[in-house]
Design an enzyme around this catalytic site. Structure first.
Site, PDB file in Angstrom:
ATOM      1  N   HIS A 140      18.780  66.667  20.698  1.00 27.20           N
ATOM      2  CA  HIS A 140      17.919  67.786  20.321  1.00 27.20           C
ATOM      3  C   HIS A 140      18.637  68.694  19.305  1.00 27.20           C
ATOM      4  CE1 HIS A 140      15.048  71.023  20.622  1.00 27.20           C
ATOM      5  NE2 HIS A 140      16.005  71.846  21.030  1.00 27.20           N
ATOM      6  N   LYS A 147      19.042  86.231  23.571  1.00 25.50           N
ATOM      7  CA  LYS A 147      17.864  85.660  24.239  1.00 25.50           C
ATOM      8  C   LYS A 147      17.333  86.643  25.276  1.00 25.50           C
ATOM      9  CE  LYS A 147      15.545  81.837  26.303  1.00 25.50           C
ATOM     10  NZ  LYS A 147      15.467  80.473  26.773  1.00 25.50           N
ATOM     11  N   GLU A 155       5.873  84.439  26.444  1.00 24.99           N
ATOM     12  CA  GLU A 155       5.813  83.696  25.195  1.00 24.99           C
ATOM     13  C   GLU A 155       4.557  83.945  24.368  1.00 24.99           C
ATOM     14  OE1 GLU A 155       6.450  79.395  25.435  1.00 24.99           O
ATOM     15  OE2 GLU A 155       8.034  79.778  23.992  1.00 24.99           O
ATOM     16  N   GLU A 167      22.242  75.119  18.581  1.00 31.78           N
ATOM     17  CA  GLU A 167      21.410  76.233  19.076  1.00 31.78           C
ATOM     18  C   GLU A 167      22.143  77.566  18.888  1.00 31.78           C
ATOM     19  OE1 GLU A 167      18.293  76.003  20.061  1.00 31.78           O
ATOM     20  OE2 GLU A 167      18.006  73.957  20.808  1.00 31.78           O
ATOM     21  N   HIS A 194      11.609  69.129  15.992  1.00 33.51           N
ATOM     22  CA  HIS A 194      10.786  68.397  16.962  1.00 33.51           C
ATOM     23  C   HIS A 194      10.131  67.177  16.312  1.00 33.51           C
ATOM     24  CE1 HIS A 194      10.276  72.152  19.711  1.00 33.51           C
ATOM     25  NE2 HIS A 194      11.215  71.357  20.176  1.00 33.51           N
ATOM     26  N   ARG A 213       5.156  78.638  47.432  1.00 36.73           N
ATOM     27  CA  ARG A 213       4.624  79.476  46.330  1.00 36.73           C
ATOM     28  C   ARG A 213       5.687  80.373  45.711  1.00 36.73           C
ATOM     29  NH1 ARG A 213       0.889  79.381  50.053  1.00 36.73           N
ATOM     30  NH2 ARG A 213      -0.935  78.098  49.595  1.00 36.73           N
ATOM     31  N   HIS A 223      13.026  74.427  14.686  1.00 42.41           N
ATOM     32  CA  HIS A 223      12.467  73.480  15.657  1.00 42.41           C
ATOM     33  C   HIS A 223      11.198  72.775  15.186  1.00 42.41           C
ATOM     34  CE1 HIS A 223      15.433  75.128  18.305  1.00 42.41           C
ATOM     35  NE2 HIS A 223      15.017  74.436  19.338  1.00 42.41           N
ATOM     36  N   ARG A 266       9.372  85.435  21.324  1.00 42.93           N
ATOM     37  CA  ARG A 266      10.045  84.205  21.773  1.00 42.93           C
ATOM     38  C   ARG A 266       9.941  83.087  20.741  1.00 42.93           C
ATOM     39  NH1 ARG A 266      10.562  81.896  27.805  1.00 42.93           N
ATOM     40  NH2 ARG A 266      11.054  83.819  28.844  1.00 42.93           N
ATOM     41  N   ASN A 307      12.395  79.416  17.989  1.00 40.83           N
ATOM     42  CA  ASN A 307      12.059  78.083  17.481  1.00 40.83           C
ATOM     43  C   ASN A 307      12.487  77.872  16.038  1.00 40.83           C
ATOM     44  OD1 ASN A 307      10.992  77.048  19.803  1.00 40.83           O
ATOM     45  ND2 ASN A 307       8.956  77.872  19.400  1.00 40.83           N
TER      46      ASN A 307
HETATM   47  N1  LIG Z   1      13.542  76.368  30.033  1.00 52.14           N
HETATM   48  C1  LIG Z   1      13.807  76.586  28.761  1.00 52.14           C
HETATM   49  O1  LIG Z   1      13.578  77.684  28.231  1.00 52.14           O
HETATM   50  C2  LIG Z   1      14.431  75.506  27.959  1.00 52.14           C
HETATM   51  C3  LIG Z   1      14.982  75.792  26.693  1.00 52.14           C
HETATM   52  C4  LIG Z   1      15.617  74.764  25.997  1.00 52.14           C
HETATM   53  C5  LIG Z   1      15.685  73.476  26.535  1.00 52.14           C
HETATM   54  N2  LIG Z   1      15.118  73.235  27.767  1.00 52.14           N
HETATM   55  C6  LIG Z   1      15.184  71.888  28.372  1.00 52.14           C
HETATM   56  O2  LIG Z   1      16.546  71.547  28.586  1.00 52.14           O
HETATM   57  C7  LIG Z   1      16.650  70.130  28.597  1.00 52.14           C
HETATM   58  C8  LIG Z   1      17.889  69.706  27.827  1.00 52.14           C
HETATM   59  O3  LIG Z   1      19.014  70.244  28.474  1.00 52.14           O
HETATM   60  P1  LIG Z   1      20.492  69.664  28.234  1.00 52.14           P
HETATM   61  O4  LIG Z   1      20.740  69.537  26.797  1.00 52.14           O
HETATM   62  O5  LIG Z   1      21.388  70.488  29.069  1.00 52.14           O
HETATM   63  O6  LIG Z   1      20.383  68.149  28.756  1.00 52.14           O
HETATM   64  P2  LIG Z   1      20.654  67.481  30.185  1.00 52.14           P
HETATM   65  O7  LIG Z   1      20.245  68.342  31.300  1.00 52.14           O
HETATM   66  O8  LIG Z   1      20.051  66.120  30.096  1.00 52.14           O
HETATM   67  O9  LIG Z   1      22.252  67.360  30.217  1.00 52.14           O
HETATM   68  C9  LIG Z   1      22.914  66.501  29.300  1.00 52.14           C
HETATM   69  C10 LIG Z   1      23.856  65.556  30.049  1.00 52.14           C
HETATM   70  O10 LIG Z   1      25.022  66.280  30.469  1.00 52.14           O
HETATM   71  C11 LIG Z   1      25.281  66.043  31.863  1.00 52.14           C
HETATM   72  N3  LIG Z   1      26.020  67.235  32.300  1.00 52.14           N
HETATM   73  C12 LIG Z   1      25.557  68.444  32.664  1.00 52.14           C
HETATM   74  N4  LIG Z   1      26.575  69.311  32.820  1.00 52.14           N
HETATM   75  C13 LIG Z   1      27.706  68.621  32.564  1.00 52.14           C
HETATM   76  C14 LIG Z   1      29.094  68.955  32.537  1.00 52.14           C
HETATM   77  N5  LIG Z   1      29.506  70.219  32.728  1.00 52.14           N
HETATM   78  N6  LIG Z   1      29.995  67.981  32.246  1.00 52.14           N
HETATM   79  C15 LIG Z   1      29.587  66.705  31.967  1.00 52.14           C
HETATM   80  N7  LIG Z   1      28.303  66.336  31.939  1.00 52.14           N
HETATM   81  C16 LIG Z   1      27.365  67.289  32.239  1.00 52.14           C
HETATM   82  C17 LIG Z   1      23.923  65.786  32.440  1.00 52.14           C
HETATM   83  O11 LIG Z   1      24.000  65.037  33.631  1.00 52.14           O
HETATM   84  C18 LIG Z   1      23.255  64.975  31.316  1.00 52.14           C
HETATM   85  O12 LIG Z   1      23.642  63.637  31.411  1.00 52.14           O
HETATM   86  C19 LIG Z   1      15.363  69.575  28.016  1.00 52.14           C
HETATM   87  O13 LIG Z   1      14.609  68.970  29.041  1.00 52.14           O
HETATM   88  C20 LIG Z   1      14.640  70.806  27.487  1.00 52.14           C
HETATM   89  O14 LIG Z   1      13.236  70.701  27.596  1.00 52.14           O
HETATM   90  C21 LIG Z   1      14.509  74.216  28.479  1.00 52.14           C
HETATM   91 ZN   LIG Z   2      16.058  73.914  21.110  1.00 47.73          ZN
END
Ligand SMILES: NC(=O)c1ccc[n+]([C@@H]2O[C@H](COP(=O)([O-])OP(=O)(O)OC[C@H]3O[C@@H](n4cnc5c(N)ncnc54)[C@H](O)[C@@H]3O)[C@@H](O)[C@H]2O)c1
Ligand SMILES: [Zn+2]
Length: 370
Positions: free
Chosen positions: A273, A235, A245, A187, A260, A123, A256, A249, A253
């Site tokens: 993205h 942020k 949210e 972003e 999206h 939890r 977005h 927050r 977007n």
């Molecule tokens: N929690 C939140 O508030 C929030 C906000 C925005 C996005 N997100 C989420 O984040 C995700 C997207 O994240 P992302 O863009 O980081 O994608 P990702 O996690 O898929 O990473 C992109 C690629 O880079 C690789 N990678 C990571 N670090 C690396 C490094 N230093 N060197 C080489 N390769 C590396 C990963 O293995 C992957 O193949 C989505 O699922 C989205 O929903 C969450």
């Molecule tokens: Zn985004």
């Protein structure tokens, strides 16, 4: 080397320490104890990251303090509940107790998923978020939204669980493919357009962004650290006032709504993205201008910055795809009680959420894609 440290304090009483420091990946042990965490830990790491030159330092940290890292091969398709369950099973096998903690190192998929496992295992155990993509450093890593995808859609399962610390190492970004870096920079540009003018001690985030965009894209740790720090501070201020949210927050977007819809209409295959957000920003900016919220010089300045984002893929969509984007917006409208809401800018640095008509939506899509 720019960088910095600050703390985000939530109304709930929770606190997140934010550290932006070159070389931080090699000092996770110290950073954890500075965040008050000294029990048994489990390192959950992105498999691809471990295969880069950053791997050995992380493996050394895991070896001396924690035992083998729990490595995950991540993708949107594998950001699912069974993956979170598999992580929890390993935590249980290793006997991680309530006095233990999780260290999540990787892109946004990994930090969302491992943060979610930390939220539900026993939890909730404390966790440290160590984002290693630019997108995750400026967005996913901070704010406590953790979760997984369902078949019905992205991020439909999850929990709010604030990390004790978010640790960003700009040098970790040196191994990112250029397309991932540009995606994160979209972003950053979004943050720069909505950041209040007084934000960054004399130099606004917008000015920082205008001065550092290409340097950051070329991998300069100084330029990256400067932008990551400013975006995290922005942020941090937003999520501190709106932990769950309900209000501000939503400003994050910007770009977005159409972004999206473009991603959905192209089956998440064609654009990253960030690329879709870059296109969506153009629509939001033009709509702000046509509603007379944004004057012409500000529109031009913002569009000039967005145009500097390198979108390497062909962004021309067929008529059928354009219609699919508009249909995706209409679908979104249905899901939100018959209203489409856009984040618009009442001047640079002045985000606000407004409802828009179907006709304006269509115009925003055209502006995004033209
Ligand atoms: N929690 C939140 O508030 C929030 C906000 C925005 C996005 N997100 C989420 O984040 C995700 C997207 O994240 P992302 O863009 O980081 O994608 P990702 O996690 O898929 O990473 C992109 C690629 O880079 C690789 N990678 C990571 N670090 C690396 C490094 N230093 N060197 C080489 N390769 C590396 C990963 O293995 C992957 O193949 C989505 O699922 C989205 O929903 C969450
Ligand atoms: Zn985004």
């Amino acid at each position: 080397m720019p960088g910095g440290e600050f703390e985000v304090r939530f109304a709930s009483g929770e606190r997140t320490r934010c550290v932006i420091r070159a070389g931080a990946l090699a000092t996770l042990d110290e950073l954890a104890s500075e965040a008050g965490l000294s029990g048994k830990a489990a390192l959950i790491a992105d498999e691809r990251l471990l295969s880069t030159r950053h791997g050995p330092a992380l493996l050394r940290y895991a070896d001396t303090r924690l035992g083998r890292p729990i490595t995950r091969s991540v993708s949107e398709a594998r950001k699912c509940l069974p993956e979170a369950e598999a992580i929890c099973e390993v935590l249980a096998e290793r006997g991680l107790g309530r006095d233990g903690f999780v260290v999540a190192v990787g892109g946004g998929v990994l930090t969302d998923l491992a943060g979610f496992a930390a939220a539900i295992y026993l939890r909730g155990v404390p966790w440290i978020s160590v984002p290693t993509t630019l997108l995750a450093q400026v967005d996913a890593g901070l704010g406590g939204k953790t979760g997984a995808n369902l078949r019905a859609g992205k991020n439909l399962a999850g929990a709010f669980h604030q990390p004790r610390a978010v640790v960003c190492d700009p040098e970790a970004l040196s191994t990112l493919p250029p397309r991932e870096l540009w995606s994160g920079l979209a972003e950053v540009v979004k943050c720069a357009l909505l950041a209040p003018k007084e934000d960054a001690g004399g130099v606004t985030l917008l000015e920082r962004c205008e001065g550092n965009l290409e340097g950051a894209a070329a991998g300069s740790p100084e330029a990256l650290a400067s932008l990551v720090e400013a975006c995290m501070r922005l942020k941090g201020r937003i999520v501190a006032t709106d932990e769950r949210e309900g209000g501000a927050r939503a400003f994050l977007n910007l770009g977005h709504t159409v972004g999206h819809a473009i991603e959905a209409a192209t089956a998440y295959q064609r654009f990253t993205h960030g690329e879709a957000v870059a296109l969506g920003l153009r629509g939001a900016l033009r709509l702000s201008h046509s509603r007379k919220l944004l004057d012409t010089p500000s529109l031009q300045r913002a569009l000039d910055l967005v145009a500097r984002l390198e979108i390497g893929v062909d962004r021309r969509l067929s008529q059928g795809e354009r219609e699919a984007v508009i249909a995706a917006l209409a679908h979104d409208k249905k899901a939100r009680g018959g209203k489409v809401r856009f984040v618009l800018l009442a001047g640079l640095g002045g985000p606000r959420v407004e409802e828009v008509s179907a006709e304006e939506c269509a115009r925003a899509v055209e502006a995004s894609l033209s």
